[in-house]
Design a protein around this motif. Structure first.
Motif, PDB file in Angstrom:
ATOM      1  N   TYR A  70       0.980  -1.131   0.069  1.00 15.02           N
ATOM      2  CA  TYR A  70       0.035   0.053  -0.066  1.00 15.02           C
ATOM      3  C   TYR A  70       0.797   1.222  -0.044  1.00 15.02           C
ATOM      4  O   TYR A  70       1.955   1.224   0.594  1.00 15.02           O
ATOM      5  CB  TYR A  70      -1.098  -0.132   1.316  1.00 15.02           C
ATOM      6  CG  TYR A  70      -2.129  -0.932   1.069  1.00 15.02           C
ATOM      7  CD1 TYR A  70      -3.245  -0.644   0.415  1.00 15.02           C
ATOM      8  CD2 TYR A  70      -1.934  -2.285   1.348  1.00 15.02           C
ATOM      9  CE1 TYR A  70      -4.297  -1.593   0.330  1.00 15.02           C
ATOM     10  CE2 TYR A  70      -2.974  -3.200   1.322  1.00 15.02           C
ATOM     11  CZ  TYR A  70      -4.159  -2.756   0.661  1.00 15.02           C
ATOM     12  OH  TYR A  70      -5.268  -3.545   0.761  1.00 15.02           O
ATOM     13  N   GLU A  71       0.370   2.392  -0.594  1.00 12.56           N
ATOM     14  CA  GLU A  71       0.948   3.649  -0.596  1.00 12.56           C
ATOM     15  C   GLU A  71      -0.326   4.527  -0.278  1.00 12.56           C
ATOM     16  O   GLU A  71      -0.971   4.956  -1.074  1.00 12.56           O
ATOM     17  CB  GLU A  71       1.528   4.012  -2.043  1.00 12.56           C
ATOM     18  CG  GLU A  71       2.193   5.303  -2.014  1.00 12.56           C
ATOM     19  CD  GLU A  71       2.725   5.687  -3.407  1.00 12.56           C
ATOM     20  OE1 GLU A  71       3.865   5.021  -3.666  1.00 12.56           O
ATOM     21  OE2 GLU A  71       2.401   6.450  -4.140  1.00 12.56           O
ATOM     22  N   VAL A 101      -0.635  -1.031  -4.043  1.00 16.91           N
ATOM     23  CA  VAL A 101       0.363  -1.125  -5.194  1.00 16.91           C
ATOM     24  C   VAL A 101       0.336  -2.294  -5.712  1.00 16.91           C
ATOM     25  O   VAL A 101       0.396  -3.479  -4.806  1.00 16.91           O
ATOM     26  CB  VAL A 101       1.665  -0.662  -4.652  1.00 16.91           C
ATOM     27  CG1 VAL A 101       2.754  -0.647  -5.679  1.00 16.91           C
ATOM     28  CG2 VAL A 101       1.883   0.829  -3.832  1.00 16.91           C
ATOM     29  N   ILE A 102       0.068  -2.676  -6.925  1.00 14.78           N
ATOM     30  CA  ILE A 102       0.144  -4.228  -7.322  1.00 14.78           C
ATOM     31  C   ILE A 102       1.500  -4.300  -8.471  1.00 14.78           C
ATOM     32  O   ILE A 102       1.447  -5.461  -8.764  1.00 14.78           O
ATOM     33  CB  ILE A 102      -1.108  -4.190  -8.245  1.00 14.78           C
ATOM     34  CG1 ILE A 102      -1.216  -3.498  -9.673  1.00 14.78           C
ATOM     35  CG2 ILE A 102      -2.324  -3.918  -7.419  1.00 14.78           C
ATOM     36  CD1 ILE A 102      -2.311  -3.643 -10.543  1.00 14.78           C
ATOM     37  N   ALA A 103       1.959  -3.089  -8.670  1.00 20.59           N
ATOM     38  CA  ALA A 103       3.444  -3.480  -9.794  1.00 20.59           C
ATOM     39  C   ALA A 103       4.235  -2.483  -9.753  1.00 20.59           C
ATOM     40  O   ALA A 103       3.753  -1.327  -9.550  1.00 20.59           O
ATOM     41  CB  ALA A 103       2.785  -3.858 -11.164  1.00 20.59           C
ATOM     42  N   ILE A 152       8.544   4.130 -10.963  1.00 15.97           N
ATOM     43  CA  ILE A 152       7.174   3.996 -11.093  1.00 15.97           C
ATOM     44  C   ILE A 152       6.121   2.769 -10.586  1.00 15.97           C
ATOM     45  O   ILE A 152       6.510   1.697 -10.638  1.00 15.97           O
ATOM     46  CB  ILE A 152       6.995   3.997 -12.564  1.00 15.97           C
ATOM     47  CG1 ILE A 152       5.400   4.644 -12.973  1.00 15.97           C
ATOM     48  CG2 ILE A 152       7.143   2.846 -13.539  1.00 15.97           C
ATOM     49  CD1 ILE A 152       5.164   4.959 -14.375  1.00 15.97           C
ATOM     50  N   LYS A 153       5.123   3.161 -10.061  1.00 16.93           N
ATOM     51  CA  LYS A 153       4.085   2.182  -9.389  1.00 16.93           C
ATOM     52  C   LYS A 153       2.948   2.454  -9.808  1.00 16.93           C
ATOM     53  O   LYS A 153       2.517   3.382 -10.440  1.00 16.93           O
ATOM     54  CB  LYS A 153       3.891   2.371  -7.903  1.00 16.93           C
ATOM     55  CG  LYS A 153       5.611   2.337  -7.241  1.00 16.93           C
ATOM     56  CD  LYS A 153       5.194   2.665  -5.593  1.00 16.93           C
ATOM     57  CE  LYS A 153       6.438   2.583  -4.807  1.00 16.93           C
ATOM     58  NZ  LYS A 153       6.307   3.130  -3.471  1.00 16.93           N
ATOM     59  N   LEU A 198      -1.122   5.951 -11.097  1.00  9.37           N
ATOM     60  CA  LEU A 198       0.432   5.934 -11.096  1.00  9.37           C
ATOM     61  C   LEU A 198       1.013   6.703 -10.165  1.00  9.37           C
ATOM     62  O   LEU A 198       0.453   7.693  -9.827  1.00  9.37           O
ATOM     63  CB  LEU A 198       0.823   6.088 -12.369  1.00  9.37           C
ATOM     64  CG  LEU A 198       0.499   5.213 -13.669  1.00  9.37           C
ATOM     65  CD1 LEU A 198       0.827   5.960 -15.064  1.00  9.37           C
ATOM     66  CD2 LEU A 198       1.385   3.678 -13.619  1.00  9.37           C
ATOM     67  N   SER A 199       2.132   6.386  -9.867  1.00 10.10           N
ATOM     68  CA  SER A 199       3.103   7.199  -8.783  1.00 10.10           C
ATOM     69  C   SER A 199       4.253   6.727  -9.315  1.00 10.10           C
ATOM     70  O   SER A 199       4.587   5.979  -9.670  1.00 10.10           O
ATOM     71  CB  SER A 199       2.558   6.998  -7.168  1.00 10.10           C
ATOM     72  OG  SER A 199       3.135   5.842  -6.786  1.00 10.10           O
TER      73      SER A 199
END
Length: 224
Positions: A72-73, A78-80, A97-98, A113-114
């Motif tokens: 988690y963020e 977060v999955i990848a 990149i997440k 995205l982050s």
């Protein structure tokens, strides 16, 4: 005050997954269900659609060099993620990149995205390597190259600042496009804001032509 359903900070449209599913007449007839279920919320079907879309997105990203991740963020899952590093203009740069899932306020979820940019060649023992928000256009610029001494050489900072930022922005855009293409291939539907009221109420409209279709149409015909 009403609240918008989706929040996607860094994608060009809303890639929605796990939207509410309801029993249809066909579901009832094919599965020999209680006729009174028609029109009722299908919890299992909704969860299945969400899991199916999420896993397909992860697999699609992995095929492009991303790594599977489960964490988690903030309130996003977060999955990848994908890491990339380069040396350009005398500057050593690392990018991460997440791919995020942000759950909707009322239903479903949407992709986002982050990311961060780290300048490995800048800083020193005391200040460390400066980090910037990958998608915040105001977080880094040509002035950052000079002010934070990205190359470790003041003269080179001034000489290469414009080139470094141009190269960096091009890489970030490529990473975003790569992720969004996969989101588009496997999300449940693509949405845009149809209206937004002053009280926070927001309505969405379905985008009929998906982003991946638009991209594919621009590619040369392999059969030609």
């Amino acid at each position: 005050m009403a609240t918008c359903n989706f929040m996607s900070a860094n994608c060009t449209r809303y890639f929605a997954i796990g939207m509410n599913r309801y029993y249809t007449k066909e579901d009832v007839e094919e599965c020999d269900l209680d006729p009174e279920l028609e029109g009722e919320f299908d919890e299992f079907g909704t969860e299945t659609d969400y899991d199916f879309s999420k896993q397909n997105i992860v697999s699609g990203l992995q095929a492009k060099g991303w790594e599977d991740y489960d964490g988690y963020e903030g309130d996003a899952r977060v999955i990848a993620y994908k890491d990339k590093s380069l040396v350009y203009g005398g500057c050593e740069i690392s990018l991460e990149i997440k791919a995020l899932v942000r759950f909707g306020y009322y239903e479903g979820a949407c992709m986002d995205l982050s990311g961060k940019v780290t300048i490995d060649s800048a800083g020193d023992y005391w200040t460390g390597s400066p980090e910037y928000d990958m998608f915040d256009d105001g977080d880094f610029s040509e002035f950052s190259v000079v002010d934070d001494n990205w190359t470790g050489n003041a003269g080179l900072d001034h000489l290469q600042a414009k080139n470094i930022i141009k190269k960096l922005n091009a890489i970030i855009e490529d990473l975003r496009n790569e992720a969004e293409y996969v989101f588009s291939c496997y999300c449940g539907e693509e949405l845009a804001v149809a209206y937004h009221c002053s009280n926070g109420e927001t309505g969405y409209s379905r985008i009929e032509k998906r982003l991946y279709q638009e991209v594919d149409e621009t590619k040369p015909n392999k059969a030609a």
